[in-house]
Design an enzyme around this catalytic site. Structure first.
Site, mmCIF file in Angstrom:
data_model
loop_
_atom_site.group_PDB
_atom_site.id
_atom_site.type_symbol
_atom_site.label_atom_id
_atom_site.label_comp_id
_atom_site.label_asym_id
_atom_site.label_seq_id
_atom_site.Cartn_x
_atom_site.Cartn_y
_atom_site.Cartn_z
ATOM 1 N NE ARG A 1 -2.696 1.075 3.586
ATOM 2 C CZ ARG A 1 -3.616 1.160 4.558
ATOM 3 N NH1 ARG A 1 -4.886 1.361 4.240
ATOM 4 N NH2 ARG A 1 -3.277 1.017 5.814
ATOM 5 C CG ASP B 1 -4.485 2.215 11.375
ATOM 6 O OD1 ASP B 1 -5.445 2.900 11.778
ATOM 7 O OD2 ASP B 1 -4.558 1.472 10.384
#
Length: 527
Positions: A163, A442
């Site tokens: 990603r 996160d």
């Protein structure tokens, strides 16, 4: 270091194995991509700002009339590569060396190596992450812990996805004509340049997850990048495959269009649930009527979230491609068997909902959850996927825009303060993936927490006991939250850490007159 044209400049340190990664040939490839696509990236970011102003003026997201032929058309994406047919369990994490080895060995079908939400984008993390991925692709990666424990790849490993950073995130250590380049373009270019041929030779391919897209035009940009990159390196067209994370409310109204733009390079869509909640808050930050309750109450069972998930399933399956479920952020709780059992029960219920609704796979945050997720998908999805199943949920725009009901409590406010400070303290030290209160937090979950604090304060939301959330109350609880953390970690750890800097950042963002679009952008200069 400069490329041959002297327009591309790398300011970050390039000692040791980084020199090979940022070779002259690699930098020439980066420059070719940046020169061609950086202007369009910036145009699209300007378009985001223009649409945000329309939303602030009262507009609502909607299905686009001008693309109705795409939504109604009978088309499908390119056939799925053989190694991507079964994606029932995927695991994700940052690009540090130990994490990559453990995740590839976890037993999951896919590992998504993350330069975005679980990675604090310091230059060391970005550059060394690319070194680590190059070594992983070549199966030469190994790691020895400070305690002397050795880590190396198992014979069979997960399929690797990467990603890159979102289109909005810059890379200040790489300049083009004196301006920071798009971090995602750099992440993609370096990884693709060094690994595409090896991956194809190994029977796999260069596979990506694309984050935080807001429109099909942004998907079109990525598709053009893919076509250009494959041509530049004489890689067969269609070798790249990308799964798009539907983690913005605006993208939820353009799922068909996003798949259409990427159809020769598509690997489906994913429910990026945490960023999606953040996006709902961000999209309607200025509207009191869209004030959300405690974060813990905005679950996948709420109407708007379940609708978004089901729309994604219908959309993907109509186009014969994977519809991936969302993240289970729980982590094993070894100190408390009863709490651990409750956490695992939540994971089981979440994964059972996903597979029964029609998802083809799911995400977990910890290797310990891989067997649980696999057991549920094995039982309810005996084939490699269930792409042929089109439930036909009939989701409407009103379904996506239904505001979740619930309460705002003192405990909910204090929890958001606590998580925001703890996460940003770790992020400022270069750690973007942090276990907090038995969840793997996160950037997405931190964004929810600080966004809710801003939303509740600026709309003077009422707590369930009738008190208004005003500046005095928020200021007191921010200060108390910092003191609580100081007592919890101890004086020495507190002073050695970045707690005060994190609290000051959170305070500045929460009390700002205007909503701050991205926490990570506001904090980037401090890295």
């Amino acid at each position: 270091m400069f490329s041959r044209s002297k327009r591309l400049q790398v300011l970050g340190a390039l000692e040791g194995p980084r020199r090979q990664l940022f070779s002259q040939e690699a930098l020439d490839f980066v420059e070719a991509i940046v020169e061609r696509f950086e202007p369009r990236r910036r145009e699209l970011l300007d378009a985001r700002k223009a649409y945000a102003q329309e939303l602030a003026a009262g507009a609502l997201p909607h299905f686009l009339p001008e693309t109705s032929a795409i939504r109604e058309g009978d088309w499908r994406v390119a056939p799925i590569p053989a190694d991507l047919a079964d994606r029932r369990v995927e695991i994700t994490g940052p690009v540090d060396r130990k994490m990559i080895i453990n995740a590839l060995n976890s037993g999951a079908q896919v590992f998504m190596a993350d330069f975005e939400d679980s990675n604090a984008p310091s230059w060391d993390n970005i550059a060394d992450g690319q070194v680590n991925l190059r070594d992983a692709v070549r199966r030469s990666i190994s790691f020895i812990s400070p305690e002397g424990k050795q880590y190396q790849l198992a014979e069979r490993t997960a399929v690797l996805f990467v990603r890159p950073r979102g289109l909005h995130l810059p890379e200040k250590h790489v300049l083009f004509d004196g301006e920071a380049v798009g971090g995602g373009l750099l992440d993609f270019a370096i990884y693709f340049f060094h690994n595409a041929s090896t991956l194809l030779a190994n029977g796999s391919g260069p596979y990506f997850y694309l984050p935080k897209l807001q429109s099909y035009l942004e998907a079109r940009l990525w598709n053009e990048v893919f076509v250009f990159a494959q041509n530049q390196l004489s890689i067969p067209q269609g070798s790249i495959r990308a799964t798009v994370l539907i983690e913005t409310l605006l993208a939820a109204f353009q799922m068909d269009e996003i798949l259409f733009e990427l159809k020769d390079h598509s690997a489906g869509l994913n429910c990026g649930r945490w960023d999606y909640i953040f996006s709902i808050i961000k999209t309607f930050a200025g509207r009191r009527s869209f004030t959300l309750p405690n974060r813990a109450e905005v679950t996948m069972e709420t109407h708007c979230m379940r609708s978004y998930s089901r729309l994604l399933i219908d959309t993907c399956h109509r186009r014969k491609v994977h519809a991936m479920g969302g993240m289970a952020a729980q982590i094993p709780i070894k100190r408390d068997p009863e709490a651990n059992q409750r956490a695992l029960d939540k994971v089981r219920a979440d994964k059972l909902r996903e597979v029964l609704d029609g998802h083809d796979g799911t995400w977990v945050a910890h290797p310990g959850l891989v067997p649980i997720a696999r057991e549920i998908f094995d039982a309810k999805m005996p084939g490699a996927n269930q792409i042929e199943r089109i439930p036909g949920y009939g989701i409407t725009g009103d379904d996506l825009l239904k505001v979740p009901s619930g309460s705002i409590t003192e405990a909910g406010v204090r929890h958001n303060i606590d998580v925001s400070i703890q996460y940003m303290e770790a992020w400022l030290r270069g750690n973007g993936c942090v276990p907090i209160y038995d969840l793997m937090e996160d950037a997405a979950t931190a964004e929810i927490s600080r966004s809710q604090l801003w939303q509740w304060l600026h709309h003077e939301a009422s707590l369930d006991d009738g008190r208004k959330i005003d500046e005095a109350l928020m200021s007191d609880w921010l200060e108390q939250g910092l003191e609580k953390l100081k007592a919890a970690v101890g004086e020495a750890s507190f002073e050695a850490g970045k707690y005060r800097e994190a609290a000051a950042l959170v305070r500045r963002i929460v009390f700002a007159e205007t909503y701050t679009e991205f926490l990570t952008l506001a904090a980037y200069d401090a890295l």
